[in-house]
Write an enzyme that holds these catalytic residues in place. Structure first.
Site, PDB file in Angstrom:
ATOM      1  N   HIS A 307      43.195  41.932 -31.300  1.00 12.03           N
ATOM      2  CA  HIS A 307      44.077  42.494 -30.282  1.00 12.03           C
ATOM      3  C   HIS A 307      43.241  43.302 -29.314  1.00 12.03           C
ATOM      4  O   HIS A 307      42.287  43.954 -29.721  1.00 12.03           O
ATOM      5  CB  HIS A 307      45.162  43.378 -30.918  1.00 12.03           C
ATOM      6  CG  HIS A 307      46.295  43.614 -29.988  1.00 12.03           C
ATOM      7  ND1 HIS A 307      46.287  44.620 -29.054  1.00 12.03           N
ATOM      8  CD2 HIS A 307      47.454  42.934 -29.819  1.00 12.03           C
ATOM      9  CE1 HIS A 307      47.407  44.553 -28.359  1.00 12.03           C
ATOM     10  NE2 HIS A 307      48.131  43.546 -28.796  1.00 12.03           N
ATOM     11  N   ASP A 364      51.879  38.413 -33.972  1.00  6.05           N
ATOM     12  CA  ASP A 364      52.196  36.995 -33.857  1.00  6.05           C
ATOM     13  C   ASP A 364      51.783  36.186 -35.073  1.00  6.05           C
ATOM     14  O   ASP A 364      52.222  35.047 -35.241  1.00  6.05           O
ATOM     15  CB  ASP A 364      51.563  36.413 -32.591  1.00  6.05           C
ATOM     16  CG  ASP A 364      52.265  36.931 -31.372  1.00  6.05           C
ATOM     17  OD1 ASP A 364      53.477  37.145 -31.467  1.00  6.05           O
ATOM     18  OD2 ASP A 364      51.609  37.144 -30.343  1.00  6.05           O
TER      19      ASP A 364
HETATM   20  N1  CMC Z   1      38.933  34.590 -33.804  1.00 10.67           N
HETATM   21  C1  CMC Z   1      37.576  34.638 -33.803  1.00 10.67           C
HETATM   22  N2  CMC Z   1      36.843  35.520 -33.088  1.00 10.67           N
HETATM   23  C2  CMC Z   1      37.526  36.400 -32.338  1.00 10.67           C
HETATM   24  C3  CMC Z   1      38.935  36.403 -32.269  1.00 10.67           C
HETATM   25  C4  CMC Z   1      39.636  35.456 -33.057  1.00 10.67           C
HETATM   26  N3  CMC Z   1      40.977  35.432 -33.036  1.00 10.67           N
HETATM   27  N4  CMC Z   1      39.360  37.386 -31.435  1.00 10.67           N
HETATM   28  C5  CMC Z   1      38.236  37.979 -30.963  1.00 10.67           C
HETATM   29  N5  CMC Z   1      37.120  37.378 -31.514  1.00 10.67           N
HETATM   30  C6  CMC Z   1      35.712  37.793 -31.318  1.00 10.67           C
HETATM   31  C7  CMC Z   1      35.201  37.345 -29.970  1.00 10.67           C
HETATM   32  O1  CMC Z   1      34.621  36.074 -30.031  1.00 10.67           O
HETATM   33  C8  CMC Z   1      34.209  38.437 -29.668  1.00 10.67           C
HETATM   34  O2  CMC Z   1      33.074  38.207 -30.441  1.00 10.67           O
HETATM   35  P1  CMC Z   1      31.593  38.644 -29.884  1.00 10.67           P
HETATM   36  O3  CMC Z   1      31.663  40.136 -29.777  1.00 10.67           O
HETATM   37  O4  CMC Z   1      30.650  38.149 -30.915  1.00 10.67           O
HETATM   38  O5  CMC Z   1      31.443  37.965 -28.557  1.00 10.67           O
HETATM   39  C9  CMC Z   1      34.871  39.699 -30.232  1.00 10.67           C
HETATM   40  O6  CMC Z   1      35.714  39.215 -31.308  1.00 10.67           O
HETATM   41  C10 CMC Z   1      35.736  40.458 -29.237  1.00 10.67           C
HETATM   42  O7  CMC Z   1      36.680  39.561 -28.684  1.00 10.67           O
HETATM   43  P2  CMC Z   1      37.225  39.631 -27.187  1.00 10.67           P
HETATM   44  O8  CMC Z   1      37.737  38.291 -26.785  1.00 10.67           O
HETATM   45  O9  CMC Z   1      36.227  40.296 -26.305  1.00 10.67           O
HETATM   46  O10 CMC Z   1      38.421  40.648 -27.354  1.00 10.67           O
HETATM   47  P3  CMC Z   1      39.575  40.838 -26.316  1.00 10.67           P
HETATM   48  O11 CMC Z   1      40.056  42.223 -26.477  1.00 10.67           O
HETATM   49  O12 CMC Z   1      39.153  40.416 -24.942  1.00 10.67           O
HETATM   50  O13 CMC Z   1      40.670  39.757 -26.801  1.00 10.67           O
HETATM   51  C11 CMC Z   1      42.489  38.720 -27.879  1.00 10.67           C
HETATM   52  C12 CMC Z   1      41.789  40.049 -27.544  1.00 10.67           C
HETATM   53  C13 CMC Z   1      43.864  39.032 -28.485  1.00 10.67           C
HETATM   54  C14 CMC Z   1      42.696  37.905 -26.597  1.00 10.67           C
HETATM   55  C15 CMC Z   1      41.600  37.934 -28.883  1.00 10.67           C
HETATM   56  O14 CMC Z   1      41.405  38.690 -30.065  1.00 10.67           O
HETATM   57  C16 CMC Z   1      42.175  36.557 -29.234  1.00 10.67           C
HETATM   58  O15 CMC Z   1      41.922  35.597 -28.512  1.00 10.67           O
HETATM   59  N6  CMC Z   1      42.963  36.457 -30.361  1.00 10.67           N
HETATM   60  C17 CMC Z   1      43.607  35.217 -30.719  1.00 10.67           C
HETATM   61  C18 CMC Z   1      44.865  35.046 -29.872  1.00 10.67           C
HETATM   62  C19 CMC Z   1      45.995  35.967 -30.327  1.00 10.67           C
HETATM   63  O16 CMC Z   1      46.305  36.068 -31.502  1.00 10.67           O
HETATM   64  N7  CMC Z   1      46.653  36.609 -29.319  1.00 10.67           N
HETATM   65  C20 CMC Z   1      47.828  37.448 -29.566  1.00 10.67           C
HETATM   66  C21 CMC Z   1      47.602  38.882 -29.250  1.00 10.67           C
HETATM   67  S1  CMC Z   1      48.952  39.898 -29.879  1.00 10.67           S
HETATM   68  C22 CMC Z   1      50.291  39.459 -28.927  1.00 10.67           C
HETATM   69  C23 CMC Z   1      50.267  40.050 -27.569  1.00 10.67           C
HETATM   70  O17 CMC Z   1      50.339  41.298 -27.446  1.00 10.67           O
HETATM   71  O18 CMC Z   1      50.204  39.277 -26.616  1.00 10.67           O
END
Ligand code: CMC
Length: 428
Positions: A307, A364
């Site tokens: 998240h 989710d």
């Molecule tokens: N699976 C594997 N690796 C992950 C995941 C995941 N679900 N989420 C983040 N990472 C890794 C990412 O690759 C990165 O690694 P590194 O530091 O080595 O490059 C690190 O964790 C940080 O990730 P980020 O993408 O920079 O984090 P963010 O804050 O930009 O993204 C997120 C948050 C929710 C978009 C992301 O965690 C994600 O894509 N999760 C899966 C989709 C999901 O479940 N979304 C629902 C969110 S809750 C409902 C809502 O409020 O909308």
């Protein structure tokens, strides 16, 4: 903490006020930056460090896993309030008295009729259309049938637009589902409460009497409350930005629905179930998918984990996990998908990659499991999220309008070609 932040560029010093929120959140107020520096701006893709507004609606602390609507904890609201009073609280700032709540409900019901001609628009969609697209389109189409909702300036005009949309939205949601199912389109039942009416709109079969299931109602009510607001996320920011052009409530909400659709936001609940199905079809090897999620060469992500704000746990996920267990036990659901979900959850919680990056199951991860147990098709999951988020979007839109916020218009740093002469097509 100092009340001023200083910035030095080329020996020139600039000072900016530091503002503090009621929970001691600190921000540097850079409103004067561009003017004072004669054109320098900040850059922050994804707005990870940017506050777009001050807001009195929702507080969340990602480190401590706190979520509060108007000061009330999500735990208290999920346990003690119902969705409609939570909606009122979010939109208008206080818990309603019995009388105020009754009037709010009556006003909403008085607006629940959707013009018959909207059905013709729905008819134009193929059955295969994604219900989020259908919902966004029908919400936008409502503007033509409710022109009063467009130019809303006074609080009274806002109130009318709000109850109008709250009344019609569940009907549109049910039409998006019933279109897919090939069921006749229904109207709401004004004798029922808001959530009871939603359940009937969704679950009433054409060939059988509808029998209300209170376990389902309670789970639905809780899910809607948990999704009702989450401060400045992607769809809410979209609603505020679109609304900041004074495009009107329905247009702003329609844009919010489109933003919510994506799998990195609301679409994650659908993506979670699709991922679990795919893992099951592939033999149920959760370790293989854990490996894929950690492999930087592989675009696969473990949907339902991580998240942007919650870095220890998602308080909504905690509540929903308990609710999911209750619903599944009450409905006697025995689902192999659940075993895969539990396996993945355990592995991720104990895996260094996930622990180091503070990736925990989010709301989710579990909501899809409940929706599935309730018999809601996977493609409708994000629509259910939108149904819950509606009061939050409305609250944020109303706050933005009442605060007379300026039109949302970010800047950019241009990195394209410099000026160059045009070359005729036959000389290229
Ligand atoms: N699976 C594997 N690796 C992950 C995941 C995941 N679900 N989420 C983040 N990472 C890794 C990412 O690759 C990165 O690694 P590194 O530091 O080595 O490059 C690190 O964790 C940080 O990730 P980020 O993408 O920079 O984090 P963010 O804050 O930009 O993204 C997120 C948050 C929710 C978009 C992301 O965690 C994600 O894509 N999760 C899966 C989709 C999901 O479940 N979304 C629902 C969110 S809750 C409902 C809502 O409020 O909308």
């Amino acid at each position: 903490m100092s009340e001023i932040a200083s910035l030095e560029i080329d020996g020139e010093k600039y000072e900016f006020p530091i503002i503090k929120g009621t929970e001691n959140e600190v921000a540097i107020d850079i409103k004067a930056l561009r003017g004072a520096t004669k054109g320098i701006i900040t850059i922050d893709p994804g707005f990870k460090n940017t506050g777009s507004c001050t807001s009195e609606i929702t507080y969340l602390d990602g480190e401590k896993g706190i979520l509060r609507y108007r000061g009330y904890s999500i735990e208290d609201l999920a346990e003690k309030a119902d969705f409609l009073e939570t909606a009122y609280l979010l939109i208008f700032g206080e818990l309603p008295s019995k009388e105020v709540l009754a009037k709010f409900e009556a006003d909403i019901k008085s607006k629940s009729h959707v013009d018959e001609d909207v059905k013709k628009i729905l008819d134009g969609f193929p059955k295969s259309a994604h219900p989020m697209g259908v919902l966004a389109s029908l919400t936008s189409a409502l503007i033509a049938f409710n022109p009063d909702s467009e130019d809303v300036d006074s609080e009274e005009e806002m109130y009318n637009a709000i109850v109008n949309l709250m009344g019609k939205f569940p009907v549109l949601v049910s039409w998006a589902l019933r279109k897919k199912q090939g069921y006749p389109l229904d109207y709401g039942d004004d004798s029922l409460g808001y959530v009871e009416n939603i359940a009937k709109l969704l679950f009433k079969k054409p060939s059988a009497d509808y029998v209300q299931n209170n376990v389902v109602i309670e789970a639905l009510d809780k899910l809607l409350i948990l999704h009702a607001d989450h401060e400045q996320n992607c769809s809410t920011s979209t609603v505020r930005v679109v609304g900041s052009s004074h495009a009107g409530l329905f247009a702003s909400i329609s844009a919010g629905i489109s933003a919510l659709w994506g799998p990195l936001h609301g679409g994650a609940n659908q993506a979670v179930l699709e991922m679990l199905e795919a893992i099951k079809a592939d033999g149920g090897d959760t370790k293989k998918y854990m490996g894929k999620a950690k492999d930087k060469e592989d675009p696969f992500r473990l949907m339902g984990f991580g998240h942007r704000v919650y870095k220890n746990f998602d308080p909504r996920a905690k509540i929903i996990k308990v609710a999911a267990d209750e619903v599944l036990a009450d409905l006697g659901v025995n689902d192999p998908i659940l075993d895969i979900a539990k396996g993945l959850e355990q592995e991720a919680l104990n895996d260094e990659y996930f622990v180091k990056r503070k990736l925990y199951p989010n709301v989710d991860f579990y909501s899809g499991i409940i929706y599935r147990a309730l018999g809601i098709p996977t493609e409708m999951f994000t629509v259910m999220f939108a149904l819950g988020r509606l009061p939050g979007w409305i609250a944020q839109w109303r706050e933005m309008r009442l605060n007379k916020e300026p039109i949302g218009r970010p800047r950019q740093v241009y990195t394209g070609e410099n000026s160059r002469p045009f070359v005729e097509v036959n000389k290229r």
